[in-house]
Design an enzyme around this catalytic site. Structure first.
Site, PDB file in Angstrom:
ATOM      1  N   SER A   1       0.839  -1.205   0.000  1.00  0.00           N
ATOM      2  CA  SER A   1       0.000   0.000   0.000  1.00  0.00           C
ATOM      3  C   SER A   1       0.874   1.254   0.000  1.00  0.00           C
ATOM      4  O   SER A   1       1.936   1.276   0.623  1.00  0.00           O
ATOM      5  CB  SER A   1      -0.868  -0.007   1.258  1.00  0.00           C
ATOM      6  OG  SER A   1      -1.451   1.255   1.477  1.00  0.00           O
TER       7      SER A   1
ATOM      8  N   TYR B   1      -2.274   5.411  -4.729  1.00  0.00           N
ATOM      9  CA  TYR B   1      -3.493   6.211  -4.640  1.00  0.00           C
ATOM     10  C   TYR B   1      -3.432   7.287  -5.706  1.00  0.00           C
ATOM     11  O   TYR B   1      -2.374   7.586  -6.254  1.00  0.00           O
ATOM     12  CB  TYR B   1      -3.599   6.854  -3.253  1.00  0.00           C
ATOM     13  CG  TYR B   1      -3.995   5.868  -2.208  1.00  0.00           C
ATOM     14  CD1 TYR B   1      -5.278   5.348  -2.182  1.00  0.00           C
ATOM     15  CD2 TYR B   1      -3.091   5.424  -1.257  1.00  0.00           C
ATOM     16  CE1 TYR B   1      -5.648   4.421  -1.246  1.00  0.00           C
ATOM     17  CE2 TYR B   1      -3.452   4.504  -0.312  1.00  0.00           C
ATOM     18  CZ  TYR B   1      -4.741   3.995  -0.304  1.00  0.00           C
ATOM     19  OH  TYR B   1      -5.097   3.073   0.615  1.00  0.00           O
TER      20      TYR B   1
ATOM     21  N   THR C   1      -5.551   2.504  -7.225  1.00  0.00           N
ATOM     22  CA  THR C   1      -6.834   2.470  -6.517  1.00  0.00           C
ATOM     23  C   THR C   1      -7.654   3.680  -6.947  1.00  0.00           C
ATOM     24  O   THR C   1      -7.235   4.824  -6.731  1.00  0.00           O
ATOM     25  CB  THR C   1      -6.592   2.504  -4.997  1.00  0.00           C
ATOM     26  OG1 THR C   1      -5.856   1.335  -4.634  1.00  0.00           O
ATOM     27  CG2 THR C   1      -7.892   2.526  -4.223  1.00  0.00           C
TER      28      THR C   1
ATOM     29  N   LYS D   1      -7.934  -0.855  -9.561  1.00  0.00           N
ATOM     30  CA  LYS D   1      -8.675  -1.444  -8.430  1.00  0.00           C
ATOM     31  C   LYS D   1      -9.796  -0.516  -7.962  1.00  0.00           C
ATOM     32  O   LYS D   1      -9.569   0.676  -7.773  1.00  0.00           O
ATOM     33  CB  LYS D   1      -7.692  -1.682  -7.275  1.00  0.00           C
ATOM     34  CG  LYS D   1      -8.325  -2.129  -5.965  1.00  0.00           C
ATOM     35  CD  LYS D   1      -7.264  -2.567  -4.969  1.00  0.00           C
ATOM     36  CE  LYS D   1      -7.870  -3.022  -3.653  1.00  0.00           C
ATOM     37  NZ  LYS D   1      -8.279  -1.922  -2.796  1.00  0.00           N
TER      38      LYS D   1
ATOM     39  N   HIS E   1     -13.500  -1.754  -1.901  1.00  0.00           N
ATOM     40  CA  HIS E   1     -12.530  -1.364  -0.862  1.00  0.00           C
ATOM     41  C   HIS E   1     -12.864  -2.034   0.479  1.00  0.00           C
ATOM     42  O   HIS E   1     -12.772  -1.420   1.545  1.00  0.00           O
ATOM     43  CB  HIS E   1     -12.533   0.163  -0.729  1.00  0.00           C
ATOM     44  CG  HIS E   1     -11.193   0.752  -0.406  1.00  0.00           C
ATOM     45  ND1 HIS E   1     -10.425   1.414  -1.327  1.00  0.00           N
ATOM     46  CD2 HIS E   1     -10.481   0.790   0.745  1.00  0.00           C
ATOM     47  CE1 HIS E   1      -9.307   1.844  -0.745  1.00  0.00           C
ATOM     48  NE2 HIS E   1      -9.316   1.470   0.501  1.00  0.00           N
TER      49      HIS E   1
HETATM   50  C1  GLV Z   1      -7.225   3.010   2.988  1.00  0.00           C
HETATM   51  O1  GLV Z   1      -7.200   2.696   1.832  1.00  0.00           O
HETATM   52  C2  GLV Z   1      -8.198   2.526   3.907  1.00  0.00           C
HETATM   53  O2  GLV Z   1      -9.145   1.856   3.475  1.00  0.00           O
HETATM   54  O3  GLV Z   1      -8.048   2.798   5.096  1.00  0.00           O
END
Ligand code: GLV
Length: 387
Positions: free
Chosen positions: A107, A130, A156, A252, A276
């Site tokens: 991430s 991100y 994402t 994603k 998510h």
């Molecule tokens: C970050 O992507 C979260 O879902 O906290």
């Protein structure tokens, strides 16, 4: 090691060992948590067909995701703050995944940096990014991922702003935790976690601190997201990211078939059907219900993966039978990591692998390629007939 038979066993140990705020961070959905719950519970509406008297010797779960060999169609999903669930958590999880032969996705909001993970592991991993307004940061992030020899980028697209998770606000979530009375009381019962954390220098957002401009409180996920995430994101901007990264690209966060069609134009190698983990739009359809219409729309044109709700090998089997070429586990590996570090992640992978292997066999399939829609009984209207 205690006898672990299922992912739920790891979750119970995880809950005991990890500070409450990080358990809550992983174990929350946004708002009422409807989507978070249904991501897992909707799998139970699909049934598997039991088949008998078929030679089941020589089974294999090996396959490919975006042309890369995997020992089963499961990757580790990007999870923010993984290094707060267990000291150096991203390195531990990446090693476990590498040894198991499945991809690890780091991430952007990790504790260990891209460079840290690359230096401490020997298999290439995937980098999640991100969509941020800071163009310099984005370019450097892709360059850093390239230098670290990441074998795919995962963009994402469902986090232009953060869905509210009530517990994170109440807990004052930060990395590292602030020394409030409530935190001190809770941390005092998590001695194993604390000792390991004292033994590492990686306790902040490794990819962000020292790399992003204007982050005043580098411990606060909320401040960072509120300031940096691109609410104006559109498909043209995503195309710019495509130009910044010439390796394999995965998009994603797709739930609507119309967005799946748009993602095709960007030139991605795969899309991930995901809400998510129920952490963004509460009230959105579960990922497994969203999968069939997306397969109908783009399944013959692009590789489709599924994230959100996978807790077992049976879930993997169902997703693959509906057409997913790969799946992701987030919470399922985090439970293992928080419960017992790297061996816990390996355990989570072993549990899911064994469940997949046995369930495949009992459903009359020996290889991933043999898994088709006929493995399943899907109720009519599973994806809904909506007004
Ligand atoms: C970050 O992507 C979260 O879902 O906290």
């Amino acid at each position: 090691m205690p006898v672990i038979t299922c992912i739920e066993d790891l979750k119970r140990i995880y809950e005991r060992r990890v500070p409450r705020m990080f358990y809550d961070y992983a174990e929350s959905g946004s708002y009422t948590e409807q989507t978070f719950r249904e991501n897992t519970s909707d799998f139970a509406d699909i049934y598997l067909k039991q088949r008998v008297a078929i030679d089941m010797t020589g089974r294999s779960t090996a396959t490919q995701m975006i042309g890369q060999d995997v020992s089963m169609p499961v990757a580790l999903a990007p999870v923010g703050l993984t290094g707060m669930q267990s000291a150096d958590g991203e390195i531990k999880a990446a090693r476990a995944a590498g040894n198991f032969g499945v991809p690890f996705t780091l991430s952007t909001m990790s504790i260990c940096s891209i460079e840290d993970v690359a230096e401490n592991t020997d298999k290439p991993f995937w980098m999640q990014v991100y969509t941020l307004t800071d163009d310099d940061f984005m370019r450097r992030l892709f360059d850093r991922a390239k230098d670290a020899k990441c074998s795919a980028a995962v963009i994402t697209v469902d986090l232009q702003m953060l869905g509210q998770r009530h517990k994170d606000l109440k807990n004052g979530l930060s990395a590292p935790p602030k020394p409030t009375l409530k935190n001190i009381i809770n941390l005092s019962t998590k001695w194993r976690w604390g000792l390991e954390m004292l033994g590492t220098k990686r306790r902040g957002f490794g990819n962000i601190i020292g790399h992003a401009k204007g982050v005043n409180d580098p411990s606060s996920l909320f401040e960072w997201t509120a300031k940096s995430f691109d609410q104006a994101l559109d498909w043209d901007r995503i195309k710019e990211f495509r130009k910044m990264w010439d390796g394999p690209l995965i998009i994603k966060g797709i739930i609507d078939p119309r967005d799946a069609v748009k993602a095709l134009d960007v030139g991605a190698d795969a899309i991930i059907v995901s809400n998510h983990g129920g952490r963004q739009l509460d009230g959105a359809l579960s990922a497994i219900r969203a999968l069939p219409p997306i397969m109908d729309a783009v399944g013959d044109k692009i590789e489709v993966h599924l994230d959100s709700g996978i807790r077992s090998g049976q879930d993997v089997l169902k997703a693959v039978a509906l057409g997913a070429k790969g799946t992701y586990i987030g919470r399922a590996f985090i439970y293992g990591l928080g419960a017992m570090g790297e061996p816990g992640v390996t355990k989570a992978l072993e549990v899911i692998h064994k469940e997949l292997d046995i369930s495949m066999g009992l459903a009359g399939r020996r290889t991933i390629d043999e898994i088709d829609r006929d493995v399943l009984m899907v109720p009519k209207g599973f994806s809904g007939e909506w007004e």
